[in-house]
Motif scaffolding. Sequence first.
Motif, PDB file in Angstrom:
ATOM      1  N   UNK A  97       6.758   9.913  -1.141  1.00  0.00           N
ATOM      2  CA  UNK A  97       7.846  10.404  -1.991  1.00  0.00           C
ATOM      3  C   UNK A  97       8.490  11.640  -1.369  1.00  0.00           C
ATOM      4  N   UNK A  98       7.663  12.514  -0.796  1.00  0.00           N
ATOM      5  CA  UNK A  98       8.197  13.709  -0.158  1.00  0.00           C
ATOM      6  C   UNK A  98       9.127  13.383   0.996  1.00  0.00           C
ATOM      7  N   UNK A  99       8.846  12.297   1.681  1.00  0.00           N
ATOM      8  CA  UNK A  99       9.647  11.925   2.848  1.00  0.00           C
ATOM      9  C   UNK A  99      10.844  11.044   2.503  1.00  0.00           C
ATOM     10  N   UNK A 100      10.678  10.158   1.503  1.00  0.00           N
ATOM     11  CA  UNK A 100      11.716   9.148   1.261  1.00  0.00           C
ATOM     12  C   UNK A 100      12.382   9.218  -0.116  1.00  0.00           C
ATOM     13  N   UNK A 101      12.090  10.234  -0.915  1.00  0.00           N
ATOM     14  CA  UNK A 101      12.639  10.269  -2.278  1.00  0.00           C
ATOM     15  C   UNK A 101      14.163  10.172  -2.292  1.00  0.00           C
ATOM     16  N   UNK A 118       3.743   3.569   8.303  1.00  0.00           N
ATOM     17  CA  UNK A 118       2.520   2.762   8.340  1.00  0.00           C
ATOM     18  C   UNK A 118       1.361   3.515   8.986  1.00  0.00           C
ATOM     19  N   UNK A 119       1.661   4.283  10.026  1.00  0.00           N
ATOM     20  CA  UNK A 119       0.599   5.033  10.709  1.00  0.00           C
ATOM     21  C   UNK A 119      -0.006   6.091   9.787  1.00  0.00           C
ATOM     22  N   UNK A 120       0.838   6.696   8.949  1.00  0.00           N
ATOM     23  CA  UNK A 120       0.336   7.685   7.990  1.00  0.00           C
ATOM     24  C   UNK A 120      -0.678   7.027   7.060  1.00  0.00           C
ATOM     25  N   UNK A 121      -0.337   5.836   6.581  1.00  0.00           N
ATOM     26  CA  UNK A 121      -1.234   5.101   5.684  1.00  0.00           C
ATOM     27  C   UNK A 121      -2.544   4.765   6.394  1.00  0.00           C
ATOM     28  N   UNK A 122      -2.435   4.260   7.618  1.00  0.00           N
ATOM     29  CA  UNK A 122      -3.637   3.905   8.384  1.00  0.00           C
ATOM     30  C   UNK A 122      -4.542   5.117   8.584  1.00  0.00           C
ATOM     31  N   UNK A 123      -3.925   6.263   8.847  1.00  0.00           N
ATOM     32  CA  UNK A 123      -4.710   7.483   9.074  1.00  0.00           C
ATOM     33  C   UNK A 123      -5.385   7.962   7.794  1.00  0.00           C
ATOM     34  N   UNK A 124      -4.637   7.975   6.689  1.00  0.00           N
ATOM     35  CA  UNK A 124      -5.200   8.445   5.418  1.00  0.00           C
ATOM     36  C   UNK A 124      -6.329   7.522   4.952  1.00  0.00           C
ATOM     37  N   UNK A 125      -6.117   6.224   5.098  1.00  0.00           N
ATOM     38  CA  UNK A 125      -7.115   5.249   4.641  1.00  0.00           C
ATOM     39  C   UNK A 125      -8.190   4.975   5.690  1.00  0.00           C
ATOM     40  N   UNK A 126      -8.068   5.624   6.841  1.00  0.00           N
ATOM     41  CA  UNK A 126      -9.018   5.436   7.945  1.00  0.00           C
ATOM     42  C   UNK A 126      -9.205   3.948   8.242  1.00  0.00           C
ATOM     43  N   UNK A 127      -8.076   3.280   8.348  1.00  0.00           N
ATOM     44  CA  UNK A 127      -8.023   1.837   8.623  1.00  0.00           C
ATOM     45  C   UNK A 127      -8.904   1.073   7.625  1.00  0.00           C
ATOM     46  N   UNK A 128      -8.813   1.473   6.362  1.00  0.00           N
ATOM     47  CA  UNK A 128      -9.512   0.774   5.288  1.00  0.00           C
ATOM     48  C   UNK A 128     -10.917   1.253   5.000  1.00  0.00           C
ATOM     49  N   UNK A 129     -11.421   2.210   5.771  1.00  0.00           N
ATOM     50  CA  UNK A 129     -12.822   2.612   5.633  1.00  0.00           C
ATOM     51  C   UNK A 129     -13.018   3.950   4.927  1.00  0.00           C
ATOM     52  N   UNK A 130     -11.946   4.511   4.369  1.00  0.00           N
ATOM     53  CA  UNK A 130     -12.012   5.859   3.815  1.00  0.00           C
ATOM     54  C   UNK A 130     -13.019   5.998   2.675  1.00  0.00           C
ATOM     55  N   UNK A 131     -13.196   4.940   1.870  1.00  0.00           N
ATOM     56  CA  UNK A 131     -14.033   5.057   0.670  1.00  0.00           C
ATOM     57  C   UNK A 131     -15.362   4.326   0.789  1.00  0.00           C
TER      58      UNK A 131
END
Length: 241
Positions: A97-101, A118-131
Motif C-alpha cells: 500500500x505504501x508503494x502503490x496506493x 514479487x521479490x519483496x513478498x518472497x523475501x518477507x515470506x522467506x520463500x514460504x518458510x517464514x512460519x
Amino acid sequence: MLHNFYLIHQHTGICLIHRKYGTIEFNQDLVSGFLTALKDFSVEFSKGSGELKVIDMQVFYLLLVFKEGVLCTAAADKNDDAKITHKALTDIIDQFVGKFSGQLENWSGDVRIFRNFEKVIDDVLKVGKVAEIQLKIPILKIFKKDFMKSQKRIAKKGLVLSEEDLRKVKDVKPEWAAKRLPKQVIATGVLDKEEFKIAHLADGFHTIADIAEESGHPETVIQKIINNLDKLELLSYVEIR
C-alpha cells in the motif's frame, strides 16, 4: 510451509500477485471460486482492517488479512505459526500500500506494474518458510529403533524426512507398526484397551491431530493419553521441519 500466496484487489477481486512455494495445487475452477470468496470476505474485513481471519480447509489453513482495499491470503500447513504469518502478511500489505496506493486509486487493471514487488513478498515470506515450526511427532519407544534405522537409510541417500513426507505416507503403515506393547500393561491397569489401541498409532508418522482423526477421539483426549505414555516412559518424539 506457506504453499500459495495471493494479493487481491478488493473492489475488482482481481489477483494482483500470486506466489507459489509449496505443493498444494488449486485447479482453475477452484481458483476462480477461491478469489470470488476472498472478495466477499474482504467486505467482512472492511470494519476490522488488519485483522487476521483463519479458515480451516481440512488439510491446510487459509490465513487472510485485509487492509486499505487490499486482501492478502496464504494457504499454510496447519503447524505453521499463525502469529508469524499474520505479521508477515501485514508487513507485505503495509509495504504494498505504501508503494502503490496512488496507482491503485486509478488502476487500469494492468497487473504487470506489480511484478517488481514479487521479490519483496518472497523475501518477507522467506520463500514460504517464514512460519515453519518444528513438528514433534510422538512415537512409541518400541518403534523408535526401527524408525531411526529407516532414517539412516534415507540419510545415506542424501534425504531427510519432512512434513511433506508425512502428508504422503500418513495412511501407509510402516513395518515397525506391527510391534505391540506387552499385554501386561492392560492386565495391570496401566492402560485400558482403548488406550492400548491408540498408543500404537504413535508410530513416528502420525501427529496428535492424525491420531485423533483416525481413532475418532477429540485431540484433548489424545493429548492426555500421549502425556500419560510419556510419563510412563513408553513414548519418545521425532522432530521434523
